[in-house]
Scaffold this motif. Structure first.
Motif, PDB file in Angstrom:
ATOM      1  N   PRO A 160       1.519   4.060   6.034  1.00 28.85           N
ATOM      2  CA  PRO A 160       0.978   3.836   4.689  1.00 28.85           C
ATOM      3  C   PRO A 160      -0.189   2.874   4.622  1.00 28.85           C
ATOM      4  CG  PRO A 160       3.118   2.758   4.956  1.00 28.85           C
ATOM      5  CD  PRO A 160       2.929   3.634   6.146  1.00 28.85           C
ATOM      6  N   VAL A 161      -0.265   1.916   5.543  1.00 25.08           N
ATOM      7  CA  VAL A 161      -1.384   0.969   5.490  1.00 25.08           C
ATOM      8  C   VAL A 161      -2.704   1.689   5.721  1.00 25.08           C
ATOM      9  CG1 VAL A 161      -2.406  -1.071   6.572  1.00 25.08           C
ATOM     10  CG2 VAL A 161       0.047  -0.991   6.151  1.00 25.08           C
TER      11      VAL A 161
ATOM     12  N   ASP B  29     -10.036   1.528  -1.650  1.00 22.11           N
ATOM     13  CA  ASP B  29     -11.418   1.969  -1.842  1.00 22.11           C
ATOM     14  C   ASP B  29     -11.587   2.859  -3.071  1.00 22.11           C
ATOM     15  OD1 ASP B  29     -12.855   1.110   0.834  1.00 22.11           O
ATOM     16  OD2 ASP B  29     -10.879   1.878   1.372  1.00 22.11           O
ATOM     17  N   ASP B  30     -10.544   2.914  -3.898  1.00 23.66           N
ATOM     18  CA  ASP B  30     -10.608   3.664  -5.160  1.00 23.66           C
ATOM     19  C   ASP B  30     -10.956   5.134  -4.961  1.00 23.66           C
ATOM     20  OD1 ASP B  30      -9.959   1.441  -6.862  1.00 23.66           O
ATOM     21  OD2 ASP B  30     -11.993   0.696  -6.563  1.00 23.66           O
TER      22      ASP B  30
ATOM     23  N   GLU C  19       2.300   5.365  -4.466  1.00 25.14           N
ATOM     24  CA  GLU C  19       1.845   4.019  -4.122  1.00 25.14           C
ATOM     25  C   GLU C  19       0.330   3.867  -4.222  1.00 25.14           C
ATOM     26  OE1 GLU C  19       3.570   3.827  -0.312  1.00 25.14           O
ATOM     27  OE2 GLU C  19       1.866   4.705   0.755  1.00 25.14           O
ATOM     28  N   ASN C  20      -0.397   4.972  -4.077  1.00 25.15           N
ATOM     29  CA  ASN C  20      -1.855   4.919  -4.149  1.00 25.15           C
ATOM     30  C   ASN C  20      -2.405   5.390  -5.490  1.00 25.15           C
ATOM     31  OD1 ASN C  20      -2.504   3.999  -1.400  1.00 25.15           O
ATOM     32  ND2 ASN C  20      -1.512   5.910  -0.791  1.00 25.15           N
TER      33      ASN C  20
ATOM     34  N   ASP D 233      -2.876  -4.721  -8.541  1.00 28.03           N
ATOM     35  CA  ASP D 233      -2.006  -5.653  -7.826  1.00 28.03           C
ATOM     36  C   ASP D 233      -1.856  -5.301  -6.348  1.00 28.03           C
ATOM     37  OD1 ASP D 233      -1.443  -7.024 -10.234  1.00 28.03           O
ATOM     38  OD2 ASP D 233       0.044  -5.495 -10.764  1.00 28.03           O
ATOM     39  N   ARG D 234      -2.673  -4.390  -5.863  1.00 27.31           N
ATOM     40  CA  ARG D 234      -2.525  -3.927  -4.474  1.00 27.31           C
ATOM     41  C   ARG D 234      -2.926  -5.014  -3.470  1.00 27.31           C
ATOM     42  NH1 ARG D 234      -7.485   0.332  -5.428  1.00 27.31           N
ATOM     43  NH2 ARG D 234      -8.771  -1.203  -6.494  1.00 27.31           N
ATOM     44  N   ASP D 235      -2.354  -4.918  -2.299  1.00 24.96           N
ATOM     45  CA  ASP D 235      -2.742  -5.792  -1.184  1.00 24.96           C
ATOM     46  C   ASP D 235      -4.035  -5.271  -0.565  1.00 24.96           C
ATOM     47  OD1 ASP D 235      -0.352  -7.478  -1.189  1.00 24.96           O
ATOM     48  OD2 ASP D 235       0.687  -5.662  -0.567  1.00 24.96           O
TER      49      ASP D 235
END
Length: 261
Positions: free
Chosen positions: A152-153, A159-160, A188-189, A254-256
């Motif tokens: 997932p990383v 990058d939208d 998640e994305n 709020d994403r890392d």
């Protein structure tokens, strides 16, 4: 090229003829010629000219080879982008390379980052080190390949991008993981997520059940074939609708922000 808030995409779920690029190109050309005329993007499976083989030395092509020129011709004739992965040789290395061929002749490509060690892919193919973002009709597309789905990383939407796209040869015994991970990547994305997998049985006896699918940014399934049969799924994506969902929930704020080494 003009931009649009809507994309009409054809997901071609097909059996593959083992290590026979000529016959596979004929097979897909027939399917592509039977598509509606207003398709924006055609998605083919992983290693669509050969099946998931480690026989790279026999089957590899170069970027000016037969399959690339075939994709260029079909993209131009149909005025639709075409994507899928093939075996490419470059600088004495073999790559499992996703090609994204635009109707006007430009080619973007992505080399598979996570080679499938269980099948020995890492012993034959060089791993890619760069993510690719394809700009097409005002959409930002992140294309990845099969085993990348488990990481997932690598897919994280920092990058939208508007669409996350996987092409695959994912075998039937682990198809529940495919289903779960595709849906998870969409949620998640907060992105439309498409996965195109093959069907049939290859020369090594591995069975593929397809389960090609498209999910929206909340994980709702927009289309899926889990019958193990050949089919072309047509999906309609709406970027404006997705942006409204993103603006309402704002989860991506709020994403890392991961940094890759």
């Amino acid at each position: 090229m003009s931009t649009t808030n809507k994309l009409k995409i054809a997901l071609i779920q097909s059996d593959l003829i083992w290590e026979n690029p000529d016959e596979n190109r004929k097979l897909f050309e027939e399917k592509i010629n039977n598509l509606p005329t207003d398709i924006d993007l055609i998605v083919l499976p992983e290693m669509f000219t050969s099946g998931f083989t480690m026989n790279a030395s026999k089957l590899a092509e170069e970027m000016d080879g037969t399959t690339v020129n075939w994709m260029l011709k079909l993209a131009k004739v149909n005025q639709s982008a075409i994507t899928g992965s093939v075996i490419i040789k470059e600088n004495d290395h073999y790559f499992n390379r996703l090609l994204f061929v635009h109707p006007y002749g430009e080619i973007d490509f992505y080399d598979k980052k996570h080679t499938f060690t269980l099948a020995g892919e890492h012993e034959v193919f060089s791993s890619g080190n760069n993510k690719t973002f394809v700009s097409y009709k005002g959409w930002e597309i992140c294309p990845l390949i099969c085993y990348d789905l488990r990481f997932p990383v690598w897919a994280r939407n920092t990058d939208d991008y508007d669409l996350l796209l996987y092409v695959a040869s994912w075998p039937k015994p682990r198809i529940e993981a495919w289903d779960a991970l595709l849906k998870a990547r969409a949620i998640e994305n907060m992105s439309y997520t498409i996965g195109v997998n093959r069907v049939g049985t290859d020369a090594n006896g591995y069975e593929y059940s397809g389960n090609s699918a498209c999910y929206d940014s909340l994980g709702n399934c927009l289309a899926k074939n889990d019958l193990g049969s050949e089919e072309v799924l047509i999906v309609h994506l709406d970027k404006e609708s997705q942006n409204k969902t993103r603006n309402k929930f704002r989860f991506l704020e709020d994403r890392d922000r991961f940094k890759f080494q």
